[in-house]
Motif scaffolding. Structure first.
Motif, PDB file in Angstrom:
ATOM      1  N   GLU A  51       0.826  -1.204   0.000  1.00 45.21           N
ATOM      2  CA  GLU A  51       0.000   0.000   0.000  1.00 45.21           C
ATOM      3  C   GLU A  51       0.862   1.256   0.000  1.00 45.21           C
ATOM      4  OE1 GLU A  51      -3.493   2.039   2.729  1.00 45.21           O
ATOM      5  OE2 GLU A  51      -3.264  -0.135   2.752  1.00 45.21           O
ATOM      6  N   LYS A  52       2.014   1.206   0.672  1.00 46.09           N
ATOM      7  CA  LYS A  52       2.908   2.353   0.723  1.00 46.09           C
ATOM      8  C   LYS A  52       3.545   2.656  -0.635  1.00 46.09           C
ATOM      9  CE  LYS A  52       4.066   1.790   5.616  1.00 46.09           C
ATOM     10  NZ  LYS A  52       5.134   1.433   6.594  1.00 46.09           N
ATOM     11  N   LYS A  53       3.508   1.690  -1.554  1.00 46.25           N
ATOM     12  CA  LYS A  53       4.075   1.878  -2.886  1.00 46.25           C
ATOM     13  C   LYS A  53       3.105   2.570  -3.847  1.00 46.25           C
ATOM     14  CE  LYS A  53       7.995  -0.212  -2.079  1.00 46.25           C
ATOM     15  NZ  LYS A  53       9.293   0.503  -2.168  1.00 46.25           N
ATOM     16  N   LEU A  54       1.878   2.789  -3.391  1.00 44.33           N
ATOM     17  CA  LEU A  54       0.845   3.359  -4.244  1.00 44.33           C
ATOM     18  C   LEU A  54       0.390   4.728  -3.732  1.00 44.33           C
ATOM     19  CD1 LEU A  54      -1.255   0.098  -4.697  1.00 44.33           C
ATOM     20  CD2 LEU A  54       0.280   1.127  -6.386  1.00 44.33           C
ATOM     21  N   GLN A  55      -0.269   5.463  -4.610  1.00 46.72           N
ATOM     22  CA  GLN A  55      -0.826   6.772  -4.252  1.00 46.72           C
ATOM     23  C   GLN A  55      -2.345   6.639  -4.284  1.00 46.72           C
ATOM     24  OE1 GLN A  55       1.005   8.452  -7.674  1.00 46.72           O
ATOM     25  NE2 GLN A  55       2.645   9.449  -6.534  1.00 46.72           N
ATOM     26  N   LEU A  56      -2.895   5.991  -3.309  1.00 50.62           N
ATOM     27  CA  LEU A  56      -4.317   5.677  -3.326  1.00 50.62           C
ATOM     28  C   LEU A  56      -5.156   6.861  -2.833  1.00 50.62           C
ATOM     29  CD1 LEU A  56      -4.235   2.023  -1.950  1.00 50.62           C
ATOM     30  CD2 LEU A  56      -4.216   2.806  -4.327  1.00 50.62           C
ATOM     31  N   SER A  73     -11.455   3.026  -0.204  1.00 52.64           N
ATOM     32  CA  SER A  73     -12.766   2.475   0.131  1.00 52.64           C
ATOM     33  C   SER A  73     -12.946   1.092  -0.468  1.00 52.64           C
ATOM     34  CB  SER A  73     -13.869   3.406  -0.371  1.00 52.64           C
ATOM     35  OG  SER A  73     -15.143   2.866  -0.113  1.00 52.64           O
ATOM     36  N   VAL A  74     -12.531   0.925  -1.736  1.00 58.76           N
ATOM     37  CA  VAL A  74     -12.596  -0.390  -2.384  1.00 58.76           C
ATOM     38  C   VAL A  74     -11.693  -1.374  -1.663  1.00 58.76           C
ATOM     39  CG1 VAL A  74     -12.036  -1.680  -4.483  1.00 58.76           C
ATOM     40  CG2 VAL A  74     -13.199   0.527  -4.648  1.00 58.76           C
ATOM     41  N   LEU A  75     -10.484  -0.955  -1.367  1.00 56.47           N
ATOM     42  CA  LEU A  75      -9.523  -1.833  -0.702  1.00 56.47           C
ATOM     43  C   LEU A  75     -10.028  -2.294   0.656  1.00 56.47           C
ATOM     44  CD1 LEU A  75      -6.697  -3.126  -0.709  1.00 56.47           C
ATOM     45  CD2 LEU A  75      -5.805  -0.981   0.247  1.00 56.47           C
ATOM     46  N   ARG A  76     -10.587  -1.371   1.441  1.00 51.67           N
ATOM     47  CA  ARG A  76     -11.078  -1.717   2.773  1.00 51.67           C
ATOM     48  C   ARG A  76     -12.321  -2.613   2.716  1.00 51.67           C
ATOM     49  NH1 ARG A  76      -6.526  -0.210   3.392  1.00 51.67           N
ATOM     50  NH2 ARG A  76      -5.899   1.806   4.287  1.00 51.67           N
ATOM     51  N   SER A  77     -13.003  -2.603   1.582  1.00 56.97           N
ATOM     52  CA  SER A  77     -14.216  -3.422   1.452  1.00 56.97           C
ATOM     53  C   SER A  77     -13.909  -4.875   1.100  1.00 56.97           C
ATOM     54  CB  SER A  77     -15.139  -2.841   0.376  1.00 56.97           C
ATOM     55  OG  SER A  77     -14.604  -3.037  -0.912  1.00 56.97           O
TER      56      SER A  77
END
Length: 213
Positions: free
Chosen positions: A28-33, A39-43
């Motif tokens: 996740e730290k490698k991305l600029q979310l 929201s999609v990731l947490r779902s």
């Protein structure tokens, strides 16, 4: 997260494979979310699904060789598209691997699957009787997975939910090899489109990929 394979399919089309070995937090730290992506990731339910979602996007970033924000979103059919870059993309994952295909030329499709015996129980759901007739007993599982990956790659390239694996995507007979290709077609009311799908077996996985003509 070692990039284990990067291949130039044509001058502006590439496939990449990445073995997933890091944690979701690291990826996740490698991305600029942005908020909608978080929201999609947490779902997503389960650590493996989080890893797959993140890994395909880290691999996509690496293949595009950019530090800029990549706006990757699903279209109305769920097909991932880039809103701020001209590339056509396709994403896939299975267990410990992520796979990505990118092109500046044509629509693309890619699929990766771990080989398991369960496919033999569902083969009638995605293969026609004509296709089942050419499956070799000595390579039964590998042959079935080559067919599945080819059809899944074509489904992703086509990008339409109403496309049936069994009724709309057709494979010509082929002899299974560890690295081969399949002549295939997508038939819909609008006509018939011909394709050549490449596939290969590596370890206990099968990979299929296709570029539009």
């Amino acid at each position: 997260m070692p990039l284990i394979h990067l291949e130039e399919v044509s001058p502006q089309t590439f496939i990449g494979l990445w073995k997933i070995e890091e944690s979701a937090e690291y990826l996740e730290k490698k991305l600029q979310l942005k908020a909608h992506e978080l929201s999609v990731l947490r779902s997503l339910q389960g650590e493996k699904r989080n890893l797959h979602w993140l890994a395909t996007r880290v691999l996509l970033r690496k293949m595009l060789s950019t530090e800029e924000y990549i706006d990757c979103q699903p279209d109305e059919n769920g097909k991932p598209i880039l809103l701020n870059l001209p590339h056509k993309i396709s994403l896939s994952h299975s267990y410990d691997y992520a796979a990505v295909m990118i092109s500046l030329e044509k629509e693309v499709g890619i699929d990766i699957e771990i080989i398991k015996e369960k496919i033999d129980r569902v083969k009638h759901k995605f293969l026609s009787d004509t296709e089942l007739a050419f499956i070799e007993k000595k390579h039964n599982l590998e042959h079935l997975y080559a067919c599945w990956c080819a059809k899944e790659a074509l489904y992703k390239l086509n990008g339409k939910k109403e496309t049936s694996f069994k009724d709309n995507i057709h494979l010509n007979p082929f002899i299974f090899q560890a690295n081969g290709s399949i002549q295939a077609s997508i038939s819909k009311e609008g006509g018939n489109r011909e394709f050549r799908v490449n596939y290969r077996k590596f370890g206990n996985y099968m990979l299929g990929y296709v570029k539009g003509d």
